[in-house]
Design a protein around this motif. Structure first.
Motif, PDB file in Angstrom:
ATOM      1  N   LEU A 274     -12.904  19.520 -46.712  1.00  0.00           N
ATOM      2  CA  LEU A 274     -13.606  19.634 -47.986  1.00  0.00           C
ATOM      3  C   LEU A 274     -15.084  19.397 -47.725  1.00  0.00           C
ATOM      4  O   LEU A 274     -15.458  18.440 -47.043  1.00  0.00           O
ATOM      5  N   GLU A 275     -15.904  20.250 -48.273  1.00  0.00           N
ATOM      6  CA  GLU A 275     -17.346  20.142 -48.076  1.00  0.00           C
ATOM      7  C   GLU A 275     -17.995  19.612 -49.354  1.00  0.00           C
ATOM      8  O   GLU A 275     -17.791  20.164 -50.443  1.00  0.00           O
ATOM      9  N   PHE A 276     -18.752  18.526 -49.218  1.00  0.00           N
ATOM     10  CA  PHE A 276     -19.453  17.917 -50.340  1.00  0.00           C
ATOM     11  C   PHE A 276     -20.954  18.148 -50.188  1.00  0.00           C
ATOM     12  O   PHE A 276     -21.438  18.503 -49.105  1.00  0.00           O
ATOM     13  N   LEU A 277     -21.686  17.926 -51.250  1.00  0.00           N
ATOM     14  CA  LEU A 277     -23.142  18.000 -51.160  1.00  0.00           C
ATOM     15  C   LEU A 277     -23.659  16.890 -50.247  1.00  0.00           C
ATOM     16  O   LEU A 277     -23.023  15.837 -50.114  1.00  0.00           O
ATOM     17  N   PRO A 278     -24.810  17.084 -49.613  1.00  0.00           N
ATOM     18  CA  PRO A 278     -25.381  16.026 -48.766  1.00  0.00           C
ATOM     19  C   PRO A 278     -25.569  14.730 -49.549  1.00  0.00           C
ATOM     20  O   PRO A 278     -26.067  14.735 -50.683  1.00  0.00           O
ATOM     21  N   GLY A 279     -25.137  13.624 -48.950  1.00  0.00           N
ATOM     22  CA  GLY A 279     -25.306  12.321 -49.574  1.00  0.00           C
ATOM     23  C   GLY A 279     -24.256  11.965 -50.602  1.00  0.00           C
ATOM     24  O   GLY A 279     -24.331  10.886 -51.215  1.00  0.00           O
ATOM     25  N   ALA A 280     -23.254  12.839 -50.790  1.00  0.00           N
ATOM     26  CA  ALA A 280     -22.248  12.583 -51.830  1.00  0.00           C
ATOM     27  C   ALA A 280     -21.502  11.278 -51.583  1.00  0.00           C
ATOM     28  O   ALA A 280     -21.257  10.507 -52.518  1.00  0.00           O
ATOM     29  N   PHE A 281     -21.131  11.014 -50.328  1.00  0.00           N
ATOM     30  CA  PHE A 281     -20.345   9.820 -50.027  1.00  0.00           C
ATOM     31  C   PHE A 281     -21.139   8.525 -50.229  1.00  0.00           C
ATOM     32  O   PHE A 281     -20.557   7.444 -50.308  1.00  0.00           O
ATOM     33  N   SER A 282     -22.463   8.646 -50.312  1.00  0.00           N
ATOM     34  CA  SER A 282     -23.307   7.456 -50.463  1.00  0.00           C
ATOM     35  C   SER A 282     -23.711   7.195 -51.916  1.00  0.00           C
ATOM     36  O   SER A 282     -24.510   6.289 -52.178  1.00  0.00           O
ATOM     37  N   ILE A 283     -23.160   7.980 -52.848  1.00  0.00           N
ATOM     38  CA  ILE A 283     -23.480   7.769 -54.257  1.00  0.00           C
ATOM     39  C   ILE A 283     -23.016   6.375 -54.664  1.00  0.00           C
ATOM     40  O   ILE A 283     -21.883   5.989 -54.405  1.00  0.00           O
ATOM     41  N   THR A 284     -23.887   5.622 -55.309  1.00  0.00           N
ATOM     42  CA  THR A 284     -23.513   4.297 -55.799  1.00  0.00           C
ATOM     43  C   THR A 284     -22.539   4.441 -56.961  1.00  0.00           C
ATOM     44  O   THR A 284     -22.776   5.214 -57.893  1.00  0.00           O
ATOM     45  N   ASN A 285     -21.457   3.728 -56.888  1.00  0.00           N
ATOM     46  CA  ASN A 285     -20.420   3.780 -57.918  1.00  0.00           C
ATOM     47  C   ASN A 285     -20.853   2.950 -59.130  1.00  0.00           C
ATOM     48  O   ASN A 285     -21.037   1.739 -59.015  1.00  0.00           O
ATOM     49  N   PRO A 286     -20.985   3.578 -60.301  1.00  0.00           N
ATOM     50  CA  PRO A 286     -21.394   2.806 -61.485  1.00  0.00           C
ATOM     51  C   PRO A 286     -20.342   1.783 -61.921  1.00  0.00           C
ATOM     52  O   PRO A 286     -20.651   0.867 -62.683  1.00  0.00           O
ATOM     53  N   LEU A 287     -19.110   1.919 -61.410  1.00  0.00           N
ATOM     54  CA  LEU A 287     -18.036   0.987 -61.774  1.00  0.00           C
ATOM     55  C   LEU A 287     -17.827  -0.097 -60.717  1.00  0.00           C
ATOM     56  O   LEU A 287     -16.876  -0.880 -60.824  1.00  0.00           O
ATOM     57  N   GLN A 288     -18.680  -0.128 -59.706  1.00  0.00           N
ATOM     58  CA  GLN A 288     -18.469  -1.094 -58.624  1.00  0.00           C
ATOM     59  C   GLN A 288     -18.357  -2.511 -59.179  1.00  0.00           C
ATOM     60  O   GLN A 288     -19.071  -2.899 -60.102  1.00  0.00           O
ATOM     61  N   ASN A 289     -17.434  -3.266 -58.610  1.00  0.00           N
ATOM     62  CA  ASN A 289     -17.154  -4.613 -59.118  1.00  0.00           C
ATOM     63  C   ASN A 289     -16.702  -5.475 -57.944  1.00  0.00           C
ATOM     64  O   ASN A 289     -15.535  -5.442 -57.548  1.00  0.00           O
ATOM     65  N   SER A 290     -17.643  -6.219 -57.370  1.00  0.00           N
ATOM     66  CA  SER A 290     -17.325  -7.015 -56.184  1.00  0.00           C
ATOM     67  C   SER A 290     -16.338  -8.135 -56.500  1.00  0.00           C
ATOM     68  O   SER A 290     -15.472  -8.464 -55.686  1.00  0.00           O
ATOM     69  N   ASP A 291     -16.443  -8.743 -57.679  1.00  0.00           N
ATOM     70  CA  ASP A 291     -15.506  -9.803 -58.051  1.00  0.00           C
ATOM     71  C   ASP A 291     -14.081  -9.270 -58.115  1.00  0.00           C
ATOM     72  O   ASP A 291     -13.127  -9.931 -57.690  1.00  0.00           O
ATOM     73  N   LEU A 292     -13.936  -8.069 -58.652  1.00  0.00           N
ATOM     74  CA  LEU A 292     -12.617  -7.454 -58.743  1.00  0.00           C
ATOM     75  C   LEU A 292     -12.064  -7.131 -57.365  1.00  0.00           C
ATOM     76  O   LEU A 292     -10.873  -7.330 -57.088  1.00  0.00           O
ATOM     77  N   GLN A 293     -12.921  -6.645 -56.470  1.00  0.00           N
ATOM     78  CA  GLN A 293     -12.477  -6.341 -55.112  1.00  0.00           C
ATOM     79  C   GLN A 293     -12.026  -7.602 -54.389  1.00  0.00           C
ATOM     80  O   GLN A 293     -11.005  -7.602 -53.690  1.00  0.00           O
TER      81      GLN A 293
END
Length: 282
Positions: A139-158
């Motif tokens: 699968l080919e993604f746009l450049p930098g796609a994998f580095s997009i910051t997740n707006p739902l990121q939750n370190s406490d939950l992880q």
């Protein structure tokens, strides 16, 4: 199996529906916590890992490049092109929350095999160019796609989820072997109907009386383990902070919100509304 299902139901798009149902929707689904990772690439990788595809030798690898990020599949580890299409559909479904009408992160799909008969594309209503008989499958993604910051990121939950996983899979002394197995069984079925000691016994292939006796020998009961799973998973939903108490109640397997409220109050001595507020604030 997919081909037979397509023929029996007359559904050429059955793979997309299967892939959509593989995308986790709550903590009773393996891998749901992946959606709270830091970056899109981590979300996609954790989602695939949670499916257990390929066992100890996953058939996929991620590559970040200035020309475009890519998810490669090793066809030698996959017995059918249908499985490749299923995996790609799963990834596209998982990437949807990060896409907009003007920007589609998935740029194209490349396959090392010829175009299968009846192939209708990866997703309905979404134009993803598909190229066949290529040197590699990816699968080919746009450049930098994998580095997009997740707006739902939750370190406490992880942190809370990883603590729960260590508790389950590192053979914590908190649970004996059989009770640990029942805990895992219930964790994946919390929001499903029909949870009972009898159903668990049938799943494990042992007599209900035998299962009850063995749990008693470990100092526990089916009901106490169920309550523990609900209590632990409730903490994760509170940390998630995105659902109403009524929805959390349903996800934990309670038929009514009042039943959940009584259970939570018995655990902590105060109502769930107070507990959720405290969890989000923390």
């Amino acid at each position: 199996m997919i081909r037979v299902t397509q023929q029996e139901l007359g559904r050429d798009d059955i793979q997309e529906d299967i892939a959509r149902n593989m995308v986790p929707a709550g903590f009773s689904d393996a891998g749901y916590s992946a959606f709270f990772e830091h970056e899109l690439g981590e979300v996609l990788e954790s989602t695939l890992m949670a499916q257990g595809l390929g066992g100890l030798n996953p058939p996929y690898r991620f590559q970040r490049s200035i020309r475009g990020d890519r998810l490669f599949l090793n066809r030698d580890n996959l017995k059918s092109p249908n499985l490749i299409h299923l995996l790609f559909s799963l990834i596209c479904q998982s990437a949807l929350p990060w896409e907009t009408e003007r920007l589609n992160w998935v740029r194209a799909a490349h396959f090392g095999h010829s175009r299968p008969v009846g192939f209708q594309g990866l997703m309905r209503g979404k134009s993803i160019p598909c190229h066949f008989e290529r040197p590699a499958t990816y699968l080919e993604f746009l450049p930098g796609a994998f580095s997009i910051t997740n707006p739902l990121q939750n370190s406490d939950l992880q942190i809370a989820t990883r603590r729960q996983n260590r508790f389950l899979y590192d053979h914590s002394p908190g649970l004996q072997p059989l009770a640990n197995l029942i805990y895992t069984y219930l964790l994946r079925l919390l929001d499903k109907p029909g949870l009972s000691l009898d159903a668990a016994a049938r799943t494990l292939g042992i007599a209900e009386r035998t299962l009850r006796r063995k749990l008693v020998a470990e100092g526990l009961s089916f009901r106490s383990i169920l309550e523990r799973v609900r209590r632990d998973t409730c903490k994760l939903y509170f940390l998630e902070g995105r659902r109403s108490l009524a929805e959390i109640s349903t996800k934990l397997g309670y038929s009514e919100l009042s039943a959940f409220t009584r259970a939570y109050s018995s655990w902590y001595g105060y109502p769930p509304s107070r507990g959720r507020t405290a969890a989000i604030a923390a």
